[in-house]
Design an enzyme around this catalytic site. Sequence first.
Site, mmCIF file in Angstrom:
data_model
loop_
_atom_site.group_PDB
_atom_site.id
_atom_site.type_symbol
_atom_site.label_atom_id
_atom_site.label_comp_id
_atom_site.label_asym_id
_atom_site.label_seq_id
_atom_site.Cartn_x
_atom_site.Cartn_y
_atom_site.Cartn_z
ATOM 1 N N LYS A 118 0.839 -1.198 0.000
ATOM 2 C CA LYS A 118 0.000 0.000 0.000
ATOM 3 C C LYS A 118 0.880 1.256 0.000
ATOM 4 C CE LYS A 118 -3.506 2.317 2.761
ATOM 5 N NZ LYS A 118 -4.376 2.259 3.919
ATOM 6 N N GLU A 125 10.491 -4.864 4.313
ATOM 7 C CA GLU A 125 10.500 -6.269 3.895
ATOM 8 C C GLU A 125 10.193 -6.400 2.410
ATOM 9 O OE1 GLU A 125 9.003 -5.018 6.519
ATOM 10 O OE2 GLU A 125 9.032 -6.401 8.243
ATOM 11 N N GLY A 132 -4.792 -1.915 5.007
ATOM 12 C CA GLY A 132 -4.017 -3.056 4.514
ATOM 13 C C GLY A 132 -4.655 -4.399 4.852
ATOM 14 N N ARG A 133 -5.095 -4.550 6.103
ATOM 15 C CA ARG A 133 -5.617 -5.858 6.530
ATOM 16 C C ARG A 133 -7.012 -6.148 6.010
ATOM 17 N NH1 ARG A 133 -4.504 -2.411 10.557
ATOM 18 N NH2 ARG A 133 -6.145 -1.649 11.933
ATOM 19 N N GLU A 145 -4.504 -6.597 15.020
ATOM 20 C CA GLU A 145 -3.982 -5.287 14.624
ATOM 21 C C GLU A 145 -5.090 -4.235 14.757
ATOM 22 O OE1 GLU A 145 -0.558 -4.933 11.623
ATOM 23 O OE2 GLU A 145 -2.203 -4.055 10.503
ATOM 24 N N HIS A 170 -5.554 -33.114 17.939
ATOM 25 C CA HIS A 170 -4.430 -33.938 18.397
ATOM 26 C C HIS A 170 -3.259 -33.078 18.853
ATOM 27 C CE1 HIS A 170 -6.303 -37.654 16.963
ATOM 28 N NE2 HIS A 170 -6.844 -36.864 16.046
ATOM 29 N N LYS A 212 9.539 -0.881 14.192
ATOM 30 C CA LYS A 212 10.115 -0.556 12.872
ATOM 31 C C LYS A 212 11.202 0.515 13.014
ATOM 32 C CE LYS A 212 5.898 -1.109 10.090
ATOM 33 N NZ LYS A 212 4.940 -0.382 9.256
HETATM 34 O O1 F6P Z 1 3.298 -3.111 9.801
HETATM 35 C C1 F6P Z 1 1.925 -3.191 9.675
HETATM 36 C C2 F6P Z 1 1.451 -2.837 8.311
HETATM 37 O O2 F6P Z 1 1.378 -1.461 8.179
HETATM 38 C C3 F6P Z 1 0.121 -3.493 8.032
HETATM 39 O O3 F6P Z 1 -0.948 -2.810 8.537
HETATM 40 C C4 F6P Z 1 0.153 -3.643 6.560
HETATM 41 O O4 F6P Z 1 -0.779 -4.593 6.137
HETATM 42 C C5 F6P Z 1 1.575 -4.075 6.346
HETATM 43 O O5 F6P Z 1 2.303 -3.328 7.294
HETATM 44 C C6 F6P Z 1 2.122 -3.882 4.960
HETATM 45 O O6 F6P Z 1 2.108 -2.546 4.544
HETATM 46 P P1 F6P Z 1 2.256 -2.151 3.035
HETATM 47 O O7 F6P Z 1 1.133 -2.750 2.271
HETATM 48 O O8 F6P Z 1 2.232 -0.654 3.008
HETATM 49 O O9 F6P Z 1 3.577 -2.673 2.540
#
Ligand code: F6P
Length: 545
Positions: free
Chosen positions: A209, A215, A269-270, A355, A386, A514
């Site tokens: 987003k 990452e 995002g979620r 979250e 199990h 972060k």
């Molecule tokens: O670190 C949390 C977060 O901001 C989430 O809410 C989001 O889904 C994820 O990181 C990834 O963010 P982006 O889509 O901006 O890479």
Amino acid sequence: MILPKINPTTTEAWKKLSEHYKKTKHVHLRELFSSDLSRGKKFTLLWNDFIVDYSKNRIDEQALSHLLQLADEVGLKDAISSYFNGELINQTEGRAVLHTALRSKADDQVFVDGGNIVKEVYQVKEKIKDFSRSVISGERKGYTNKPFTDIVNIGIGGSDLGPAMVTEALKFYQNHLKTHFVSNVDGDHVHEILKELNPETTLFVVVSKTFTTQETLSNALTIKKWFLKHGSQNDIAKHFAAVSTNTQKIQEFGIADENVFPMWDWVGGRFSLWSAVGLSIALSVGYENFEELLQGANQMDVHFKEAPFSENIPVILALLSVWYNNFYGAETEAIIPYTQYLNRFSAYLQQGIMESNGKSVDRAGTRTQYETGTIIWGEPGTNSQHAFFQLIHQGTKLIPTDFIGFKEPLHGDIDHHNKLMANFFAQTEALMNGKTSVEVREELEKQNISEEELELLLPFKVFEGNKPTNTILIKKLTPKTLGSLITLYEHKIFVQGIVWNIFSYDQWGVELGKQLAKNILSDIENPEIGKHDSSTLNLLQFFKN
Ligand code: F6P
């Protein structure tokens, strides 16, 4: 209207619930069932292909009526209108929360800043449709003119979990394209996946987003470097697509404009799998199935908006969860799907729920004096039986559990399915009834053991029961029912956030880690280590030497 700031503990309903809890906390579900033979049907909701039985909960009609009163007193009805109408209910980020608009009907109207966003949503959907069709049909080809065989979604959090969960859930409907997900900044993740791939036939979809997430950018750059060992800079246009609100950053990365799929800041995002973030879903199961997923979500949206609270599935499930969280002190909830296809479902919901509602400051900016967000966990049944069911049955903690099952198996193996579902029904019955010492004694007396041995074993074989469960039984796992199921939980999150008087749509709590990671990276990469506590310092020194 912005959301009200009502402390739920100051409502009349809360007081009634507290008193009712004190009076009824020891009542056993066995008693509730034996005193009302119609209880099963009374506390069951039928909707589309769903049957939701919440009768195995520690409630009576009075508790339910107090919970429904709580929903009224905290202004849930108006809050739902504010949510769907695009008011800025994500107040701390100054944003609307409109994932519901992503699955709206073409002639619906939802306005943001004076413009009808449904039009834009449908333009992007057209783009997803054309793009996914051309990749699946083989019309769109890689740099050596070969059709694509593999898709890699590069993203994390909401840009990974939703698409990953849904493509796994809809594996039965998948086409020939193999879908992979790279999320972790752990290089071993990306390198393991690259091992399996042929650059000539792989399409990479970078999903972020913000397009600033460490990452995702690291993984995308590593993959780009790997790709450039085989293809040329010009070939990137054929092999990389991106989904983001940050078009400038995408351009800097070098992705061709025609392969860029926009999203909007009013999609959290979620909650974004319904947008172009779901491109890998459309690629994997075809656009028609993606559309069905959206339709299923839309049907649940309409149910949530229109059904009276007493018949409203997300509202009822949310209120029950508040009942356990705030009165019984239950800290966690388990979600157990009885289908292997949903094996990522609870991981997905962990982000959605934790979250969103893992907050301790209320909408007035004050530290809450009551519990909020529940801890979510789970694994598919019967595997989980199990593994950790022992604790749910006989441990000291109360763990309200959702059981999700399907009437029909997808591969038609009735023998397996009957066994699976026998376990599904047996578990909720066992959790509810338990086994009394009288029953255990009777059972042991039939065995050839001494009286002494019997007395010794007896306490260990007793099951208290009285463990609450919801049973969500659905006709069949299809894109449409999956869309409705995910949406049910999305709205449950919303209702709980309203009751707890918190902001469910920001996530400031992930920022501190972060920021610190950035500083520590520089400590790791440079000779000098900055100022830290003695523990972190020792650990960093050990790591560096
Ligand atoms: O670190 C949390 C977060 O901001 C989430 O809410 C989001 O889904 C994820 O990181 C990834 O963010 P982006 O889509 O901006 O890479």
